[in-house]
Each structure stands twice: as C-alpha cells, then as structure tokens.
Motif scaffolding. Structure first.
Motif, short mmCIF file in Angstrom:
data_model
loop_
_atom_site.label_atom_id
_atom_site.label_comp_id
_atom_site.label_asym_id
_atom_site.label_seq_id
_atom_site.Cartn_x
_atom_site.Cartn_y
_atom_site.Cartn_z
N UNK A 15 14.05 48.20 47.65
CA UNK A 15 13.07 49.05 48.32
C UNK A 15 11.99 49.51 47.32
N UNK A 16 12.44 49.85 46.12
CA UNK A 16 11.48 50.26 45.09
C UNK A 16 10.62 49.07 44.68
N UNK A 17 11.22 47.88 44.55
CA UNK A 17 10.43 46.67 44.26
C UNK A 17 9.31 46.53 45.27
N UNK A 18 9.65 46.65 46.54
CA UNK A 18 8.65 46.50 47.61
C UNK A 18 7.58 47.58 47.55
N UNK A 19 8.03 48.82 47.34
CA UNK A 19 7.08 49.93 47.28
C UNK A 19 6.06 49.72 46.16
N UNK A 20 6.55 49.28 45.01
CA UNK A 20 5.65 49.04 43.88
C UNK A 20 4.73 47.86 44.18
N UNK A 21 5.27 46.79 44.74
CA UNK A 21 4.46 45.60 45.06
C UNK A 21 3.37 45.92 46.08
N UNK A 22 3.67 46.82 47.02
CA UNK A 22 2.71 47.17 48.06
C UNK A 22 1.47 47.87 47.52
N UNK A 23 1.55 48.42 46.32
CA UNK A 23 0.38 49.07 45.74
C UNK A 23 -0.74 48.05 45.58
N UNK A 24 -0.39 46.83 45.19
CA UNK A 24 -1.32 45.71 45.23
C UNK A 24 -2.47 45.73 44.24
N UNK A 25 -2.42 46.57 43.25
CA UNK A 25 -3.49 46.60 42.25
C UNK A 25 -2.91 46.92 40.88
N UNK A 26 -3.70 47.42 39.98
CA UNK A 26 -3.24 47.71 38.61
C UNK A 26 -2.03 48.64 38.58
N UNK A 27 -1.90 49.47 39.62
CA UNK A 27 -0.77 50.40 39.66
C UNK A 27 0.57 49.66 39.79
N UNK A 28 0.57 48.50 40.44
CA UNK A 28 1.78 47.69 40.56
C UNK A 28 2.29 47.32 39.18
N UNK A 29 1.40 46.80 38.34
CA UNK A 29 1.79 46.41 36.99
C UNK A 29 2.20 47.63 36.17
N UNK A 30 1.45 48.71 36.26
CA UNK A 30 1.73 49.89 35.45
C UNK A 30 3.07 50.53 35.83
N UNK A 31 3.28 50.80 37.11
CA UNK A 31 4.53 51.42 37.52
C UNK A 31 5.71 50.47 37.30
N UNK A 32 5.49 49.19 37.50
CA UNK A 32 6.54 48.20 37.25
C UNK A 32 6.94 48.18 35.77
N UNK A 33 5.95 48.25 34.89
CA UNK A 33 6.24 48.28 33.45
C UNK A 33 7.01 49.54 33.08
#
Length: 138
Positions: A15-33
């Motif tokens: 669920x967290x993977x999806x939530x982060x992926x849904x951001x769809x911009x630089x925030x996806x990479x930042x929060x994922x890191x």
C-alpha cells in the motif's frame, strides 16, 4: 516488517509502495529514497498507514511519518525535540516541544549516513523509554 491492514488484502508495504508511486513526480523518488534509508537504519521497523493514509514508521512507538505536499516531502519525527541531531538535519517544526521535521524540496537531498544515524537515535530513544516504563510497571 509491516502491520496487516484489515481494510484491504494488500500488505501495508505494498500500500505504501502504491501511495508513493501515485505521487508521480520528484516526490516519488525522494520519499522512496528516504523510506529505503529508514529500512536500512532499522530492519525491524514497522510500517503503518495512519492519519488519512500517511506512511508511518514505528519501533516501540512512532519514530516518524512521511508526508508529501506539493512543494516538499516532510519527515516528521515524533520525539525530534529530544534528539541531538548532530548533523543539523531538522529544518522545520523547530518551535514545538516534541516534534521536529526535515523538509525536502525538489532537487534537495539529505545526507544518507547522517539521516540513518538520526533515525537510529530516534529508535533508541523509543526503546529506552519503553524499557523505563516497563521497569516502573514491574
């Protein structure tokens, strides 16, 4: 480690993977890191979704939350005011008595080693507080 969620069949981590992926911009990479650094800092961390789907990381209590806003990713440490923060990573919510946060804007990075050390300090504080509470109860 993830806590099961009764509202969906997906594990919290997915669920967290999806939530982060849904951001769809630089925030996806930042929060994922930052999430990856959290897992490296504490392999026993428990991931949860709280407060309208906010990723939350706990170990003997909440350590931090990962929020995303239009212009920033915010990592809020529940007991941040009690941490030494030797590297000076906290740059937001500095006026409170308990919480401290790290705001990360587009194109900004956080020193990985310093972040992991801060995260481990926060986990150690939670563990110590839990152990002290358990001794008082015994």
């Amino acid at each position: 480690m993830t806590k099961p969620d009764s509202k969906t069949d997906l594990p919290i981590s997915e669920q967290i993977d999806r939530k982060i992926a849904e951001l769809g911009d630089w925030r996806t990479q930042t929060l994922g890191r930052m999430r990856q650094l959290i897992k490296e800092a504490d392999p026993e961390i428990v991931e949860e979704l709280k407060w309208m789907g906010t990723p939350t990381w706990s170990h003997d209590g909440i350590v931090c939350t990962g929020e995303s806003y239009k212009g920033k990713v915010k990592l809020t440490f529940a007991k941040g005011a009690s941490l030494a923060d030797a590297a000076g990573l906290f740059n937001a919510s500095l006026e409170g008595n308990a919480r401290r946060a790290i705001d990360i804007g587009e194109g900004e990075t956080v020193d990985a080693q310093a972040f992991k050390a801060l995260f481990q300090e926060a986990v150690a504080l939670n563990v110590t507080k839990r152990q002290s509470k358990a001794k008082r109860s015994a």
